[in-house]
Design a protein around this motif. Sequence first.
Motif, PDB file in Angstrom:
ATOM      1  N   LYS A 154     -42.992   6.042  -5.302  1.00 31.96           N
ATOM      2  CA  LYS A 154     -43.653   4.739  -5.469  1.00 31.96           C
ATOM      3  C   LYS A 154     -42.668   3.575  -5.561  1.00 31.96           C
ATOM      4  O   LYS A 154     -42.986   2.525  -6.120  1.00 31.96           O
ATOM      5  CB  LYS A 154     -44.548   4.750  -6.715  1.00 31.96           C
ATOM      6  N   ALA A 155     -41.472   3.748  -5.024  1.00 31.03           N
ATOM      7  CA  ALA A 155     -40.462   2.682  -4.966  1.00 31.03           C
ATOM      8  C   ALA A 155     -39.351   3.151  -4.037  1.00 31.03           C
ATOM      9  O   ALA A 155     -39.156   4.366  -3.856  1.00 31.03           O
ATOM     10  CB  ALA A 155     -39.899   2.342  -6.347  1.00 31.03           C
ATOM     11  N   PRO A 156     -38.623   2.226  -3.399  1.00 30.72           N
ATOM     12  CA  PRO A 156     -37.508   2.639  -2.535  1.00 30.72           C
ATOM     13  C   PRO A 156     -36.479   3.464  -3.306  1.00 30.72           C
ATOM     14  O   PRO A 156     -36.068   3.113  -4.402  1.00 30.72           O
ATOM     15  CB  PRO A 156     -36.913   1.305  -2.066  1.00 30.72           C
ATOM     16  N   VAL A 157     -36.068   4.588  -2.713  1.00 30.93           N
ATOM     17  CA  VAL A 157     -35.153   5.526  -3.351  1.00 30.93           C
ATOM     18  C   VAL A 157     -33.726   5.164  -2.951  1.00 30.93           C
ATOM     19  O   VAL A 157     -33.417   5.013  -1.760  1.00 30.93           O
ATOM     20  CB  VAL A 157     -35.473   6.968  -2.945  1.00 30.93           C
ATOM     21  N   GLY A 158     -32.864   5.012  -3.944  1.00 25.56           N
ATOM     22  CA  GLY A 158     -31.471   4.646  -3.675  1.00 25.56           C
ATOM     23  C   GLY A 158     -30.565   5.833  -3.444  1.00 25.56           C
ATOM     24  O   GLY A 158     -29.686   5.790  -2.581  1.00 25.56           O
ATOM     25  N   ASP A 159     -30.779   6.949  -4.187  1.00 29.48           N
ATOM     26  CA  ASP A 159     -29.881   8.100  -4.076  1.00 29.48           C
ATOM     27  C   ASP A 159     -30.578   9.319  -4.653  1.00 29.48           C
ATOM     28  O   ASP A 159     -31.521   9.197  -5.470  1.00 29.48           O
ATOM     29  CB  ASP A 159     -28.574   7.824  -4.826  1.00 29.48           C
ATOM     30  N   VAL A 160     -30.103  10.493  -4.234  1.00 31.26           N
ATOM     31  CA  VAL A 160     -30.620  11.768  -4.726  1.00 31.26           C
ATOM     32  C   VAL A 160     -29.452  12.732  -4.856  1.00 31.26           C
ATOM     33  O   VAL A 160     -28.463  12.618  -4.122  1.00 31.26           O
ATOM     34  CB  VAL A 160     -31.708  12.321  -3.777  1.00 31.26           C
ATOM     35  N   ALA A 161     -29.538  13.671  -5.825  1.00 29.94           N
ATOM     36  CA  ALA A 161     -28.446  14.619  -6.075  1.00 29.94           C
ATOM     37  C   ALA A 161     -29.013  15.921  -6.612  1.00 29.94           C
ATOM     38  O   ALA A 161     -29.972  15.920  -7.416  1.00 29.94           O
ATOM     39  CB  ALA A 161     -27.431  14.029  -7.060  1.00 29.94           C
ATOM     40  N   TRP A 162     -28.411  17.052  -6.130  1.00 29.61           N
ATOM     41  CA  TRP A 162     -28.757  18.367  -6.665  1.00 29.61           C
ATOM     42  C   TRP A 162     -27.990  18.607  -7.968  1.00 29.61           C
ATOM     43  O   TRP A 162     -26.858  18.150  -8.128  1.00 29.61           O
ATOM     44  CB  TRP A 162     -28.377  19.468  -5.675  1.00 29.61           C
ATOM     45  N   THR A 208     -32.392  -5.581 -12.724  1.00 26.93           N
ATOM     46  CA  THR A 208     -31.394  -4.606 -12.300  1.00 26.93           C
ATOM     47  C   THR A 208     -32.023  -3.552 -11.406  1.00 26.93           C
ATOM     48  O   THR A 208     -33.166  -3.144 -11.623  1.00 26.93           O
ATOM     49  CB  THR A 208     -30.740  -3.929 -13.518  1.00 26.93           C
ATOM     50  N   LYS A 209     -31.253  -3.124 -10.384  1.00 25.51           N
ATOM     51  CA  LYS A 209     -31.680  -2.061  -9.473  1.00 25.51           C
ATOM     52  C   LYS A 209     -30.661  -0.934  -9.526  1.00 25.51           C
ATOM     53  O   LYS A 209     -29.453  -1.169  -9.487  1.00 25.51           O
ATOM     54  CB  LYS A 209     -31.776  -2.596  -8.039  1.00 25.51           C
ATOM     55  N   LEU A 210     -31.169   0.302  -9.616  1.00 30.05           N
ATOM     56  CA  LEU A 210     -30.287   1.469  -9.595  1.00 30.05           C
ATOM     57  C   LEU A 210     -29.902   1.788  -8.161  1.00 30.05           C
ATOM     58  O   LEU A 210     -30.727   1.690  -7.238  1.00 30.05           O
ATOM     59  CB  LEU A 210     -30.970   2.668 -10.241  1.00 30.05           C
ATOM     60  N   THR A 211     -28.639   2.158  -7.965  1.00 28.15           N
ATOM     61  CA  THR A 211     -28.136   2.401  -6.614  1.00 28.15           C
ATOM     62  C   THR A 211     -27.676   3.846  -6.389  1.00 28.15           C
ATOM     63  O   THR A 211     -27.896   4.377  -5.302  1.00 28.15           O
ATOM     64  CB  THR A 211     -26.972   1.453  -6.315  1.00 28.15           C
ATOM     65  N   HIS A 212     -27.045   4.508  -7.407  1.00 19.00           N
ATOM     66  CA  HIS A 212     -26.487   5.846  -7.181  1.00 19.00           C
ATOM     67  C   HIS A 212     -26.621   6.691  -8.443  1.00 19.00           C
ATOM     68  O   HIS A 212     -26.755   6.160  -9.561  1.00 19.00           O
ATOM     69  CB  HIS A 212     -25.012   5.764  -6.775  1.00 19.00           C
ATOM     70  N   ILE A 213     -26.551   8.017  -8.223  1.00 20.32           N
ATOM     71  CA  ILE A 213     -26.653   8.990  -9.318  1.00 20.32           C
ATOM     72  C   ILE A 213     -25.763  10.179  -8.994  1.00 20.32           C
ATOM     73  O   ILE A 213     -25.603  10.545  -7.826  1.00 20.32           O
ATOM     74  CB  ILE A 213     -28.123   9.433  -9.520  1.00 20.32           C
ATOM     75  N   GLU A 214     -25.145  10.762 -10.051  1.00 19.59           N
ATOM     76  CA  GLU A 214     -24.297  11.941  -9.884  1.00 19.59           C
ATOM     77  C   GLU A 214     -24.403  12.822 -11.121  1.00 19.59           C
ATOM     78  O   GLU A 214     -24.433  12.324 -12.252  1.00 19.59           O
ATOM     79  CB  GLU A 214     -22.835  11.540  -9.668  1.00 19.59           C
ATOM     80  N   PHE A 215     -24.450  14.154 -10.896  1.00 15.75           N
ATOM     81  CA  PHE A 215     -24.417  15.142 -11.980  1.00 15.75           C
ATOM     82  C   PHE A 215     -22.973  15.495 -12.306  1.00 15.75           C
ATOM     83  O   PHE A 215     -22.131  15.626 -11.406  1.00 15.75           O
ATOM     84  CB  PHE A 215     -25.153  16.413 -11.563  1.00 15.75           C
ATOM     85  N   VAL A 230     -32.934   8.237  -8.074  1.00 25.82           N
ATOM     86  CA  VAL A 230     -33.052   6.921  -8.701  1.00 25.82           C
ATOM     87  C   VAL A 230     -33.764   5.980  -7.724  1.00 25.82           C
ATOM     88  O   VAL A 230     -33.605   6.080  -6.511  1.00 25.82           O
ATOM     89  CB  VAL A 230     -31.681   6.333  -9.092  1.00 25.82           C
ATOM     90  N   THR A 231     -34.561   5.066  -8.275  1.00 23.10           N
ATOM     91  CA  THR A 231     -35.280   4.070  -7.484  1.00 23.10           C
ATOM     92  C   THR A 231     -34.834   2.671  -7.908  1.00 23.10           C
ATOM     93  O   THR A 231     -34.251   2.482  -8.985  1.00 23.10           O
ATOM     94  CB  THR A 231     -36.798   4.226  -7.659  1.00 23.10           C
ATOM     95  N   ILE A 232     -35.144   1.698  -7.058  1.00 26.83           N
ATOM     96  CA  ILE A 232     -34.654   0.341  -7.324  1.00 26.83           C
ATOM     97  C   ILE A 232     -35.396  -0.329  -8.474  1.00 26.83           C
ATOM     98  O   ILE A 232     -34.983  -1.406  -8.924  1.00 26.83           O
ATOM     99  CB  ILE A 232     -34.768  -0.520  -6.057  1.00 26.83           C
TER     100      ILE A 232
END
Length: 694
Positions: free
Chosen positions: A575-583, A624-631, A594-596
């Motif tokens: 339900k929002a543009p997705v900025g990044d995805v991570a396993w 603020t908008k989220l851009t990236h995610i990392e485990f 994460v979404t914007i």
Amino acid sequence: MSVPKSNAAAYARKASTVQKVSGVKSTKAAGKKKDEEEAVELGDGGEEWFHGEGVTKPPDQVDLTEAELKEEITRILTANNPHAPQNIVRYSFKERSFKPTLVMDQMAVLFELDGGLLHKDSDEARRLRVRDSLTEGNATIDTEAECDEEKTETPATPVEDGGEVEEAGEEDSVASKTIKKELKVTNQFNFSERASQTLNNPLRERSCQTEPPQRSTFSSTSNQWVIYDAYHEELQKQEKNKEKQKVTTKKDDDKSKKKLVLMDGQIDELKRVAKAAKICERIVYHNTCGDIALDFAYFEDPSDEFRDPEGTLLPLWKFKDKAKRLSVTALCWNKKYQDQFAVGMGSYDFSKQGHGMLLFYTLKNPGFPEYVYPTNSGVLCLHIHEQRSQLVAVGFYDGCVAVYNLKKEGQEPAYKSTAKTGKHTDPVWQVRWQNDDMDNNHNFFSVSSDGRVVSWTLVKNEMVFTDIIRLSLNGFVSVGLEGAQLPRIACGTSFDFHKQIDYLFVVGTEVGKIYKCSKTYSSQYLETYDAHSMPVDNVKWNHFHPKVFISCSSDWTVKIWNHIINTPMFTFDLKAPVGDVAWAPYSSTVFAAVTIDGTVHVFDLNVNKYQALCQQQVVDKKKTKLTHIEFNPIHPIIIVGDDRGHVTSLKLSPNLRKKPKSKKGQKLSEGPEVEIAKMEKLLSLLKEPQQNTI
């Protein structure tokens, strides 16, 4: 009584002069009477005229107060000419180029009149005075001669008429004096105007001819002993010169050695102090942020027992940098030192591109980065080498790729591509290190919007590039010159290599398609997936299962794929543009996105295949908008970056990293085989490829 003729004539002349004088007096008396009458008339009507002159006030005049009347209004008049040109360029013979003239002539001539005035002290003015004095002298001489003639003609008159004649003579002398006084030089101003033309300097040419150098012809026969003697003499001369230099430079060397020893000692002391200061800084931050460090190490949310299977995210440290107007464009953890991660700073606003930064943070010191590398262009992607963690590959907005070596001093990269060495013509969106080649040279790959997937090999002090594949849209053809049909370029936005199969990789594009490619086949794709309707932001292979990869896009969806099948296994609408995805590195079925709108979504397909176990907003939604995610590779934490340049660390609650329960009498097995079995169980449930939209 008879009168002599001579006496009669004299008497008649005297009577005529007396009549003239009496006529003059009568005219003067008449003029005085007229003036008195006019004065009387003006005196009678003067009061009426004086009273008639009064202050007339117009009906529409504004009435001002005393304060307003006393107010001083200043107006500044500038002498700039609005019609003066501002773009005049003149040729500079000194610099041999055209230069703009900064100073403009602001004077505007409104009236100009050529005058004939002379300076009173000039030579020409003196000549004019002399000439005028000569003419006046001649005139006075003529008048004196006439007066002498009249005196000789007129004899002595009676005493009665003598008074009148004397009065007439006095009046004539006064009139002549006034005439003489009124005669003045025509030039009454201390000014003279002159025009002249300067002589042009004559052109001169000077030339000289030098004598040619003297020539001498020399010839001889050379043998081995002659050559040996010549070299021996030359060596002896050099040794003598060295001895002289040693004698003169001994004192200077002693002074310089002392200075070098002092400088080296100071540098060593600074290094020791810097290392100690870094340790002290970490201790201070550990004491000030002791609660967060304890939460990171020991806190487990006890409320998870009551909301099984949902979980939460606990905010820990927040990493801020002083760089303004920069967004977090890349994140990567260090596989060797698990508390360290790299942050790429740039901008996704392509109309406002500028500088960038490469930062390295550690969880031991969240206040200030360990390493800071400023860049001329914005950083869009980075990747840390898994075995040699000092090497970091970086991709920039201007199409360059670079490799930074953290062990080397200085802020410049160890390797950097240029236009001569095959740099990209568009922004570089992804870089990935690969295994060393046959010659044990390090290499990495990059993908850009110019449609090129390039391999970069580090050979000594340079990078050698090799084009692996040029992306093109199948079925789309553009017409070139002379009607030639050219394939349209597919702009690459992300890619990832298979974890077990070294030559296999997938590439995401701006049109939403994903291509499965191979290093050995550069002419065609192994598979094409119609994945998304907008640009693919990221694609990543699963850490455990060899067939599964995930993709996300700005079309609000996250999709999980089996690379053997053209259709996605799972589709999640966030339900929002997705900025990044991570396993997740600890489970084959856990991933986060994460979404914007500032929300972090955590899924576990083994627990719930339809909904996220955690949807938590971690930043302000409006600003603020989220851009990236990392485990993190070991610890149960994640880091997320936003468009304000901040990085936030979050700890996963126990429900988000819960392991499957073991049956009674069986030991809980661990390892990659268990994770592969979990994903295989999900794949077996999908007998036919279908979309599970949520």
